[in-house]
Structure formats: C-alpha cells, structure tokens
Enzyme design. Structure first.
Site, PDB file in Angstrom:
ATOM      1  N   ASP A 136       0.861  -1.188   0.000  1.00  0.00           N
ATOM      2  CA  ASP A 136       0.000   0.000   0.000  1.00  0.00           C
ATOM      3  C   ASP A 136       0.891   1.230   0.000  1.00  0.00           C
ATOM      4  O   ASP A 136       2.045   1.160   0.445  1.00  0.00           O
ATOM      5  CB  ASP A 136      -0.920   0.019   1.220  1.00  0.00           C
ATOM      6  CG  ASP A 136      -2.195   0.816   0.975  1.00  0.00           C
ATOM      7  OD1 ASP A 136      -2.087   2.019   0.676  1.00  0.00           O
ATOM      8  OD2 ASP A 136      -3.295   0.244   1.082  1.00  0.00           O
ATOM      9  N   TYR A 146     -13.895   6.573 -13.161  1.00  0.00           N
ATOM     10  CA  TYR A 146     -13.861   5.429 -12.245  1.00  0.00           C
ATOM     11  C   TYR A 146     -14.598   4.234 -12.846  1.00  0.00           C
ATOM     12  O   TYR A 146     -14.070   3.113 -12.872  1.00  0.00           O
ATOM     13  CB  TYR A 146     -14.488   5.820 -10.912  1.00  0.00           C
ATOM     14  CG  TYR A 146     -14.615   4.681  -9.936  1.00  0.00           C
ATOM     15  CD1 TYR A 146     -13.500   4.217  -9.244  1.00  0.00           C
ATOM     16  CD2 TYR A 146     -15.839   4.057  -9.705  1.00  0.00           C
ATOM     17  CE1 TYR A 146     -13.609   3.157  -8.347  1.00  0.00           C
ATOM     18  CE2 TYR A 146     -15.956   3.005  -8.817  1.00  0.00           C
ATOM     19  CZ  TYR A 146     -14.841   2.557  -8.139  1.00  0.00           C
ATOM     20  OH  TYR A 146     -14.943   1.511  -7.264  1.00  0.00           O
ATOM     21  N   LYS A 201     -12.974   0.548 -13.948  1.00  0.00           N
ATOM     22  CA  LYS A 201     -13.378  -0.742 -13.380  1.00  0.00           C
ATOM     23  C   LYS A 201     -13.939  -1.672 -14.458  1.00  0.00           C
ATOM     24  O   LYS A 201     -13.772  -2.895 -14.386  1.00  0.00           O
ATOM     25  CB  LYS A 201     -14.400  -0.525 -12.260  1.00  0.00           C
ATOM     26  CG  LYS A 201     -13.801   0.131 -11.024  1.00  0.00           C
ATOM     27  CD  LYS A 201     -12.622  -0.668 -10.466  1.00  0.00           C
ATOM     28  CE  LYS A 201     -12.119  -0.125  -9.153  1.00  0.00           C
ATOM     29  NZ  LYS A 201     -11.041  -0.952  -8.554  1.00  0.00           N
TER      30      LYS A 201
END
Length: 256
Positions: free
Chosen positions: A48, A164, A168
């Site tokens: 991360d 977005y 996806k």
C-alpha cells in the site's frame, strides 16, 4: 476454562504456508481481505502507499506471518519489486482510487485513475501470472466494481465517476483477457465486483457525490469483510474450476 481448539480447515481452504500478495491492504476492503486470508493461514505480503504498520502489528499479534511493502503502484520499479518477490500462490489486487489528487487538471486526474486502477494491475498481474504458470498453479483476483457493470450507484453526471466506472470496466475485461491466456497453464484469474461498501474511500467520496439509497436493494451498504471473504475464497483451491468470472458482491444492485 480454556477454549477448545478450532477444527482444522478443509483442505481446499487451507492456505497454511502459502505466500499471498494483497495490494491496497492498509484499509477498507484490502485490509478486510488480508484479515480473512490470515485466518486461512496465508503468509502475507501487504502492499500500500499508506502506512501498513498498524495492520501488520494487529495480524502478527494473532500469529500471522506478515511482510509489508509500502510504495506507489504508479512507480514501475515498485510493481516490478512486488512481481519479483515471487513465488506467489495467490495475488489479490484490491488497490484502487476513485478520483484524481487535489490540484490535478481533469486530464491528469483521468490518467491518475487509469494508472492506479488499470495500468498497475496489468503490470502486476501479467508478471505474476507468468511466475505462477512456471510452477503450474496460481490464483489471481482483481477487484472491479458494480460501477463497471451498471455505471454506478449515483445519477450525478460526474466526470470523476465516469473515469472510475470506465477503469473498473477495464479491470473486468482484464480478468477475461488474462483468464484466456492463463487457465491452460494452471493459473486461475477471476474478479470481484463490489457494490457500495462502507470503507474510508466511500466515506470520502460520499461527501461530494450523492448516492441514491434506492440503488441498494439490500437496504444497506456492505461491510468490508463481506467482500474480504469472497476475495479470499477465490485465492484458494476451493476456486479450482473457476476462471474468467467476475463475482458480483453487491447486495443485488446489479443482476445480470
């Protein structure tokens, strides 16, 4: 009086000694996925851009074996380092962003979303699949979104939301592309498409974008663990005949 020991896991679910990589692990769905995989015995590497120390310490306190790799998935060298840290038994790409960074132009914001949500998974998954194929077995899970299925849970005409949803949708296509090229080599590639989930990311997004409660047939948003377990399952041999699927975990907000 001491508690009775838990019964052993069924063999297909047992990840004891299996190295598993999870990106986006510091919070939200990624953290929940790491916690679920730890319960299945996985030897975890967590990645991360945010601080992973709190999660690492929490998991180690429960007896899990954990390694943390902090870095930016936009950096090719960081992605290459994660690929090279093989062998991997399973890889869960949970890292993702919704919109650009403060101060970015619309074009820069679009490129940022596409880089983190699509380009980085391509680089990571392609390299990791090759290593898994050399050993004849592996499990890859890429996290998409119901927004990539139905355009999202908000009626607002936001270009951020458009980027977005498009990113996806790209993840879902990547699942199918990789699956066709990997399944014959013993590597199973699948996706999970969450709906609205109560994560820190969602809480931030909900400050600026209105979500229609009517788009949640279950009457509530999901909790992160309700995504963590399906993702973890797809990282095990319980998913040994599933490839190219995008599992919809959205409380009925998308059915198709």
């Amino acid at each position: 009086m001491p508690l009775d020991p838990l019964p052993p896991l069924p063999a297909p679910l047992d990840l004891s000694g299996r190295p598993v990589l999870v990106t986006g692990a510091a919070s939200g769905i990624g953290r929940a996925t790491a916690e679920c995989l730890a319960q299945l015995g996985a030897e975890l590497t967590l990645a991360d851009i945010a601080d992973l120390a709190p999660l690492r310490e929490a998991l180690e306190a429960k007896g899990a074996r954990v390694r943390a790799e902090q870095g930016d998935l936009r950096e090719p060298a960081f992605c290459a380092r994660l690929v090279a840290a093989a062998p991997w038994f399973a890889f869960a790409n949970v890292a993702g962003v919704f919109q650009g960074l403060p101060g970015q132009t619309p074009e820069e914001a679009f490129d940022f979303v596409m880089h983190v949500n699509v380009r980085a998974p391509v680089q990571l998954a392609a390299g990791i699949v090759e290593g898994m194929a050399e050993r004849g077995e592996g499990y890859v899970v890429l996290v998409g979104s119901a927004a990539g299925r139905n355009g999202g849970a908000s009626q607002e005409a936001s270009l951020d939301y458009a980027a977005y949803a498009a990113s996806k949708g790209g993840v879902h296509t990547l699942v199918r592309w990789l699956s066709r090229r990997a399944v014959g080599r013993g590597v199973l590639v699948n996706g999970v498409a969450p709906g609205v989930v109560r994560t820190p990311l969602f809480e931030r997004v909900a400050r600026t974008i209105r979500f229609d409660p009517a788009s949640l047939p279950a009457g509530r948003a999901a909790e992160p663990a309700e995504l963590g377990w399906p993702i973890a399952l797809m990282c095990t041999r319980a998913a040994s005949y599933t490839s190219g699927a995008v599992l919809d975990v959205n409380g009925g907000s998308f059915v198709g």
